[in-house]
Design a protein around this motif. Structure first.
Motif, PDB file in Angstrom:
ATOM      1  N   MET A 103       0.840  -1.182   0.000  1.00 16.47           N
ATOM      2  CA  MET A 103       0.000   0.000   0.000  1.00 16.47           C
ATOM      3  C   MET A 103       0.886   1.247   0.000  1.00 16.47           C
ATOM      4  O   MET A 103       1.855   1.324   0.739  1.00 16.47           O
ATOM      5  CB  MET A 103      -0.884  -0.023   1.240  1.00 16.47           C
ATOM      6  N   LYS A 104       0.540   2.218  -0.819  1.00 13.06           N
ATOM      7  CA  LYS A 104       1.361   3.412  -0.965  1.00 13.06           C
ATOM      8  C   LYS A 104       1.098   4.419   0.148  1.00 13.06           C
ATOM      9  O   LYS A 104       0.033   4.417   0.756  1.00 13.06           O
ATOM     10  CB  LYS A 104       1.067   4.072  -2.312  1.00 13.06           C
ATOM     11  N   HIS A 105       2.083   5.280   0.364  1.00 15.75           N
ATOM     12  CA  HIS A 105       1.932   6.365   1.324  1.00 15.75           C
ATOM     13  C   HIS A 105       1.260   7.547   0.632  1.00 15.75           C
ATOM     14  O   HIS A 105       1.553   7.841  -0.521  1.00 15.75           O
ATOM     15  CB  HIS A 105       3.297   6.793   1.863  1.00 15.75           C
ATOM     16  N   GLN A 106       0.379   8.249   1.361  1.00 11.74           N
ATOM     17  CA  GLN A 106      -0.320   9.397   0.792  1.00 11.74           C
ATOM     18  C   GLN A 106       0.344  10.721   1.140  1.00 11.74           C
ATOM     19  O   GLN A 106       0.037  11.739   0.535  1.00 11.74           O
ATOM     20  CB  GLN A 106      -1.777   9.442   1.270  1.00 11.74           C
ATOM     21  N   ALA A 107       1.238  10.743   2.112  1.00 13.00           N
ATOM     22  CA  ALA A 107       1.854  12.007   2.542  1.00 13.00           C
ATOM     23  C   ALA A 107       3.232  11.744   3.133  1.00 13.00           C
ATOM     24  O   ALA A 107       3.576  10.618   3.477  1.00 13.00           O
ATOM     25  CB  ALA A 107       0.964  12.695   3.563  1.00 13.00           C
ATOM     26  N   VAL A 108       4.011  12.826   3.250  1.00 14.08           N
ATOM     27  CA  VAL A 108       5.335  12.793   3.858  1.00 14.08           C
ATOM     28  C   VAL A 108       5.367  13.878   4.915  1.00 14.08           C
ATOM     29  O   VAL A 108       4.822  14.967   4.720  1.00 14.08           O
ATOM     30  CB  VAL A 108       6.431  13.072   2.798  1.00 14.08           C
ATOM     31  N   ARG A 109       6.026  13.599   6.049  1.00 19.08           N
ATOM     32  CA  ARG A 109       6.103  14.590   7.117  1.00 19.08           C
ATOM     33  C   ARG A 109       7.486  14.558   7.752  1.00 19.08           C
ATOM     34  O   ARG A 109       8.042  13.504   8.006  1.00 19.08           O
ATOM     35  CB  ARG A 109       5.040  14.312   8.172  1.00 19.08           C
ATOM     36  N   MET A 110       8.031  15.771   7.983  1.00 25.61           N
ATOM     37  CA  MET A 110       9.287  15.958   8.701  1.00 25.61           C
ATOM     38  C   MET A 110       9.060  17.100   9.678  1.00 25.61           C
ATOM     39  O   MET A 110       8.514  18.132   9.290  1.00 25.61           O
ATOM     40  CB  MET A 110      10.411  16.349   7.740  1.00 25.61           C
ATOM     41  N   ASP A 111       9.440  16.936  10.919  1.00 23.92           N
ATOM     42  CA  ASP A 111       9.289  17.985  11.924  1.00 23.92           C
ATOM     43  C   ASP A 111      10.658  18.434  12.389  1.00 23.92           C
ATOM     44  O   ASP A 111      11.518  17.602  12.706  1.00 23.92           O
ATOM     45  CB  ASP A 111       8.508  17.476  13.139  1.00 23.92           C
ATOM     46  N   PHE A 112      10.864  19.752  12.437  1.00 22.26           N
ATOM     47  CA  PHE A 112      12.099  20.334  12.939  1.00 22.26           C
ATOM     48  C   PHE A 112      11.771  21.439  13.921  1.00 22.26           C
ATOM     49  O   PHE A 112      10.897  22.257  13.644  1.00 22.26           O
ATOM     50  CB  PHE A 112      12.924  20.982  11.808  1.00 22.26           C
TER      51      PHE A 112
END
Length: 86
Positions: free
Chosen positions: A1-10
């Protein structure tokens, strides 16, 4: 199953270290090599103060950055290096 979003927190301190700081091992002074890892999370874990941006069941790639010393092999998370660089 594919990912729908990407997230990085800084945090601001982490972003400053990530972009501008010299990447030197605090333990031995060796060169640090950047790597990133991800874990799969779901949209319901990232509710904001207003309406949620992602659907509850959306698959999100949540990235974390690490730095590994070439000389001693010690692995540091970005948060640890940024907080030590005060």
């Amino acid at each position: 199953m594919k990912h729908q979003a990407v997230r990085m927190d800084f945090t601001p301190r982490e972003l400053k270290y990530f972009l501008f700081a010299k990447k030197v091992c605090p333990r031995c002074g060796g060169k640090l090599i950047k790597s990133k890892e991800y874990e799969t999370r779901y949209g319901w874990e990232f509710y904001e103060r207003t309406e949620p941006i992602l659907a509850d069941n959306a698959r999100v790639k949540y990235y974390s950055y690490y730095f590994t010393c070439e000389d001693c092999g010690k692995k540091y998370p970005l948060s640890e290096l940024a907080s030590a660089k005060e």
